[in-house]
Design a protein around this motif. Sequence first.
Motif, PDB file in Angstrom:
ATOM      1  N   PHE A 113      -2.859  44.343 -34.308  1.00 23.71           N
ATOM      2  CA  PHE A 113      -1.653  43.829 -34.955  1.00 23.71           C
ATOM      3  C   PHE A 113      -1.398  42.345 -34.701  1.00 23.71           C
ATOM      4  O   PHE A 113      -0.643  41.715 -35.444  1.00 23.71           O
ATOM      5  N   HIS A 114      -2.012  41.796 -33.647  1.00 27.55           N
ATOM      6  CA  HIS A 114      -1.845  40.370 -33.354  1.00 27.55           C
ATOM      7  C   HIS A 114      -3.200  39.766 -32.979  1.00 27.55           C
ATOM      8  O   HIS A 114      -3.462  39.463 -31.819  1.00 27.55           O
ATOM      9  N   PRO A 115      -4.084  39.608 -33.947  1.00 21.35           N
ATOM     10  CA  PRO A 115      -5.436  39.133 -33.627  1.00 21.35           C
ATOM     11  C   PRO A 115      -5.474  37.734 -33.020  1.00 21.35           C
ATOM     12  O   PRO A 115      -6.477  37.364 -32.408  1.00 21.35           O
ATOM     13  N   GLN A 116      -4.393  36.957 -33.170  1.00 25.62           N
ATOM     14  CA  GLN A 116      -4.351  35.633 -32.542  1.00 25.62           C
ATOM     15  C   GLN A 116      -4.023  35.693 -31.059  1.00 25.62           C
ATOM     16  O   GLN A 116      -4.106  34.682 -30.363  1.00 25.62           O
ATOM     17  N   ILE A 117      -3.649  36.878 -30.595  1.00 25.63           N
ATOM     18  CA  ILE A 117      -3.274  37.043 -29.190  1.00 25.63           C
ATOM     19  C   ILE A 117      -4.319  37.890 -28.485  1.00 25.63           C
ATOM     20  O   ILE A 117      -4.641  38.995 -28.921  1.00 25.63           O
ATOM     21  N   LYS A 118      -4.847  37.368 -27.383  1.00 21.96           N
ATOM     22  CA  LYS A 118      -5.759  38.138 -26.539  1.00 21.96           C
ATOM     23  C   LYS A 118      -4.969  38.703 -25.376  1.00 21.96           C
ATOM     24  O   LYS A 118      -4.403  37.954 -24.579  1.00 21.96           O
ATOM     25  N   LEU A 119      -4.914  40.015 -25.279  1.00 17.47           N
ATOM     26  CA  LEU A 119      -4.233  40.682 -24.173  1.00 17.47           C
ATOM     27  C   LEU A 119      -5.284  41.246 -23.237  1.00 17.47           C
ATOM     28  O   LEU A 119      -6.171  41.993 -23.665  1.00 17.47           O
ATOM     29  N   GLN A 120      -5.177  40.874 -21.962  1.00 20.33           N
ATOM     30  CA  GLN A 120      -6.124  41.382 -20.970  1.00 20.33           C
ATOM     31  C   GLN A 120      -5.344  41.830 -19.731  1.00 20.33           C
ATOM     32  O   GLN A 120      -4.437  41.147 -19.273  1.00 20.33           O
ATOM     33  N   ALA A 121      -5.671  43.006 -19.241  1.00 20.54           N
ATOM     34  CA  ALA A 121      -4.997  43.556 -18.073  1.00 20.54           C
ATOM     35  C   ALA A 121      -6.048  44.023 -17.080  1.00 20.54           C
ATOM     36  O   ALA A 121      -7.044  44.639 -17.455  1.00 20.54           O
TER      37      ALA A 121
END
Length: 221
Positions: A113-121
């Motif tokens: 839904f937000h390909p411009q945002i990279k989420l890493q945990a």
Amino acid sequence: RSVGGPWCFDGARAVPDVGGLPMSSAADPQYMAILSVLLDRGYVDRIPFDEDGMAHISVPFCGPFHEYHALCDFVSKHLLSRPGAKGAIITATEVSDRYHYDWAIAEKWCKRFHPQIKLQAYVSDLSADPLPEAGLVLGIHPEATKGGCWFQIVGSMVQSCSIGVCVFATFYEVEMKTVVNMANMYRASNSIVETAENPYYETNQPGPHPPMRHLVFVVSI
């Protein structure tokens, strides 16, 4: 997972489709109010981008990180709309290894839904591992009154955000005052420490253990 020694295989679970918003990921209204404060006080404008047009956001002691969708939506709407913005990296860290499944869902949802945002945990012991540099740090319910390793953790948070906004949210006033004292120990000379009550409680009666009631902001000037 680790069982007090080497890592071992614990099990496997398929990450479900993320066609919609998982019900378990609904953010608390108190969390949404914190994001509103960032807007109302103009703190969003203090969040910098790097030379590649990327904003860096850090979420320490994130737990299962059920707030991911609210934060991603906020970043997309209020940061990536700025001129020159190319994207954002949200880094969530937690000392426990119990939340990999939750994180996998969050990462998959964000990618769709937000390909411009990279989420890493990932798992990280913040009493020993320094946080990556970030322009926005969101620390929900630090256990600062326990002292000990929390000096290093709060210090790492503040020092990782020498330019930008570092936010703490606590249950109780005594916790807030402890965080203020710690933040003043580690903050840069070009930053200030401000406090506020979560505006959610202007219209909602706090119970005996009110989540995110007291807010601390370390803001570069």
